[in-house]
Structure formats: structure tokens, C-alpha cells
Write a protein that holds these residues in place. Structure first.
Motif: not given
Length: 62
Positions: A20-26, A30-38
Motif C-alpha cells: 500500500l505504501y508503494s502506491d503512494r506518490h511520495d 529506496a526504502f521499498i527496494i531495500t525492505v521488500a526483499p528482506a
């Protein structure tokens, strides 16, 4: 709820919140790319007894 079930449910909820956070415009890409796979790698095995193949037969051969 058993400890394994709680861990699984909590990790799935975190992944859903991240989606849901990744769909926000703001959002911070980098956070998503780092946290999602972990977070996905830390997903425990589904609790025993919850095999989707054990579900009911649906019309149409699903």
C-alpha cells in the motif's frame, strides 16, 4: 493463535502495508527496494494444516 501463525500473519500484514505504501506518490523507492526483499525472505513457512490444495473442489476444475 499459535506463535508460528502469529509470525506468519504479522509478516503478511507488513508486506501488505508495504504494498500500500508503494502506491503512494511520495513513497521512498529506496526504502521499498531495500525492505521488500528482506521482508519477503523473512516470511516463515505457512502454518501447518493450511494447504490450499486441501480446499474444496470448485466447478470448472479450479
Amino acid at each position: 493463535m499459535c506463535e508460528d501463525c502469529a509470525d506468519f500473519a504479522r509478516t503478511v500484514a507488513l508486506l501488505a502495508d508495504l504494498a500500500l505504501y508503494s502506491d503512494r506518490h511520495d513513497c521512498d523507492d529506496a526504502f521499498i527496494i531495500t525492505v521488500a526483499p528482506a521482508l519477503a525472505a523473512s516470511l516463515p513457512e505457512p502454518p501447518t494444516g493450511n494447504d490450499p490444495a486441501d480446499g474444496p473442489d470448485y466447478l470448472g476444475g479450479w
